[in-house]
Design a protein around this motif. Sequence first.
Motif, PDB file in Angstrom:
ATOM      1  N   GLN A  12       0.466  10.574  -8.080  1.00 46.52           N
ATOM      2  CA  GLN A  12       0.534  11.945  -7.743  1.00 46.52           C
ATOM      3  C   GLN A  12      -0.744  12.558  -6.971  1.00 46.52           C
ATOM      4  O   GLN A  12      -1.628  11.864  -7.132  1.00 46.52           O
ATOM      5  CB  GLN A  12       1.167  12.845  -9.047  1.00 46.52           C
ATOM      6  N   VAL A  13      -0.557  13.567  -6.293  1.00 46.03           N
ATOM      7  CA  VAL A  13      -1.541  14.329  -5.691  1.00 46.03           C
ATOM      8  C   VAL A  13      -1.241  15.737  -5.587  1.00 46.03           C
ATOM      9  O   VAL A  13      -0.234  16.068  -5.746  1.00 46.03           O
ATOM     10  CB  VAL A  13      -1.582  13.652  -4.093  1.00 46.03           C
ATOM     11  N   VAL A  14      -2.477  16.571  -5.395  1.00 41.18           N
ATOM     12  CA  VAL A  14      -2.278  18.015  -5.361  1.00 41.18           C
ATOM     13  C   VAL A  14      -2.902  18.491  -4.025  1.00 41.18           C
ATOM     14  O   VAL A  14      -3.943  18.164  -3.684  1.00 41.18           O
ATOM     15  CB  VAL A  14      -3.084  18.594  -6.397  1.00 41.18           C
ATOM     16  N   ASP A  15      -2.139  19.577  -3.268  1.00 43.01           N
ATOM     17  CA  ASP A  15      -2.340  20.228  -2.161  1.00 43.01           C
ATOM     18  C   ASP A  15      -1.639  21.439  -2.181  1.00 43.01           C
ATOM     19  O   ASP A  15      -0.589  21.497  -2.422  1.00 43.01           O
ATOM     20  CB  ASP A  15      -2.398  18.971  -0.840  1.00 43.01           C
TER      21      ASP A  15
ATOM     22  N   GLU B 289       0.832  -1.141  -0.100  1.00 39.31           N
ATOM     23  CA  GLU B 289      -0.181  -0.095  -0.177  1.00 39.31           C
ATOM     24  C   GLU B 289       0.856   1.161   0.103  1.00 39.31           C
ATOM     25  O   GLU B 289       1.875   1.411   0.627  1.00 39.31           O
ATOM     26  CB  GLU B 289      -0.919  -0.052   1.175  1.00 39.31           C
ATOM     27  N   MET B 290       0.518   2.281  -0.838  1.00 42.67           N
ATOM     28  CA  MET B 290       1.037   3.496  -0.729  1.00 42.67           C
ATOM     29  C   MET B 290      -0.142   4.640  -1.016  1.00 42.67           C
ATOM     30  O   MET B 290      -1.071   4.202  -1.194  1.00 42.67           O
ATOM     31  CB  MET B 290       1.838   3.638  -2.188  1.00 42.67           C
ATOM     32  N   TYR B 291       0.220   5.665   0.047  1.00 44.45           N
ATOM     33  CA  TYR B 291      -0.782   6.709   0.156  1.00 44.45           C
ATOM     34  C   TYR B 291       0.185   8.095   0.671  1.00 44.45           C
ATOM     35  O   TYR B 291       1.002   7.988   1.096  1.00 44.45           O
ATOM     36  CB  TYR B 291      -1.759   6.578   1.172  1.00 44.45           C
ATOM     37  N   TRP B 292      -0.739   9.341   0.284  1.00 44.16           N
ATOM     38  CA  TRP B 292      -0.178  10.342   0.751  1.00 44.16           C
ATOM     39  C   TRP B 292      -0.775  10.798   2.193  1.00 44.16           C
ATOM     40  O   TRP B 292      -2.127  10.407   2.059  1.00 44.16           O
ATOM     41  CB  TRP B 292      -0.679  11.541  -0.408  1.00 44.16           C
TER      42      TRP B 292
ATOM     43  N   LYS C 278       1.837  20.169  -6.680  1.00 43.69           N
ATOM     44  CA  LYS C 278       1.895  18.653  -7.006  1.00 43.69           C
ATOM     45  C   LYS C 278       2.774  18.053  -6.525  1.00 43.69           C
ATOM     46  O   LYS C 278       3.994  18.296  -6.452  1.00 43.69           O
ATOM     47  CB  LYS C 278       1.880  18.697  -8.609  1.00 43.69           C
ATOM     48  N   PHE C 279       2.656  16.709  -6.063  1.00 44.77           N
ATOM     49  CA  PHE C 279       3.551  15.904  -5.381  1.00 44.77           C
ATOM     50  C   PHE C 279       3.573  14.554  -6.255  1.00 44.77           C
ATOM     51  O   PHE C 279       2.446  13.994  -6.246  1.00 44.77           O
ATOM     52  CB  PHE C 279       3.414  15.724  -4.133  1.00 44.77           C
TER      53      PHE C 279
ATOM     54  N   ASP D 187       8.821  13.820  -5.621  1.00 41.20           N
ATOM     55  CA  ASP D 187       9.187  14.959  -6.498  1.00 41.20           C
ATOM     56  C   ASP D 187       7.994  15.996  -5.982  1.00 41.20           C
ATOM     57  O   ASP D 187       7.115  15.625  -6.022  1.00 41.20           O
ATOM     58  CB  ASP D 187       9.033  14.467  -7.815  1.00 41.20           C
ATOM     59  N   VAL D 188       8.452  17.054  -5.230  1.00 44.36           N
ATOM     60  CA  VAL D 188       7.778  18.237  -4.973  1.00 44.36           C
ATOM     61  C   VAL D 188       7.949  19.340  -5.963  1.00 44.36           C
ATOM     62  O   VAL D 188       9.061  19.903  -6.219  1.00 44.36           O
ATOM     63  CB  VAL D 188       8.348  18.602  -3.509  1.00 44.36           C
TER      64      VAL D 188
END
Length: 274
Positions: free
Chosen positions: A244-247, A190-193, A230-231, A225-226
């Motif tokens: 990737q995710v956006v915050d 499992e992977m998550y932000w 976007k990450f 990668d930041v």
Amino acid sequence: MFVSGLRRFRWVTAASAVLCALGCSLLSPSRDDITGEYSPKGSTGGGGGSGGAGAAAGTGAAAGAGASGGASGSSGASGASGGGGVAGSGGTGGVNVLFEDEFDTEKAEWQIAGDGNWQTAMGVAGQSAPLASHPVRWVSTLGNATDYIVETRARGKNPQGDSALQIIFRVNPSNPSEFYYCSYHPLNGEMYWGIYSDGWQSSDLGSNFSTPSNDPTAWFVLHVDVQGSKFRCWVDGQPDADFQVVDTTYKTGAPGLKSFHFAVEHDYFRVIGK
């Protein structure tokens, strides 16, 4: 008649003398024959043998040509010099390394917060508390950094069901319980932000992303990668472990390391500016 016979005898005697002189001259060796200076005998053929020695001298000349071949070998040394040019191309790295650590000794740039037990020695930074929830270490000199890539190689020990390796980023130096993290659970893939706010309160960002499960005690290379809001995060360069995710909550902050319910080891850590 007697006179006639006497004349005949003298004539025969004279003729015999002439013949004898001629025969003796032909049969007797001359001085030249004795010295061999003009003799056609086989001993003169020995002189021909001297001609053979001359051929041997010619062979010596061929050996001289071999020395010329040695001069050609010096040209090969020039080729080795060309190989040095390759080393020069190594300078194209041009990578903006903001921070790098192979953990031979503890560097002063690191700051530690939360629980856990971090120690650095012999090329390894280890967190030895298997039940720690917030063992954090970050690079204090990069507290105002914005965009960068973080890379580390890590492995865990004695995993539990929720044990995780984590890279953290945009840590607030004034309050190190505020940061983002990318979490990898090798036991189930499992992977998550996630994001931590004041008081070590965490929440997930986006959906969980599953990867193939792996040996939880193996070495893994984790990347984050930041870039702005976007990450991206990935493991061992695997396409199926890249998402990737956006915050926009935190805009600056330091990179660092963390684990969750996992005793871990890291053997290098690098931050590259963008």
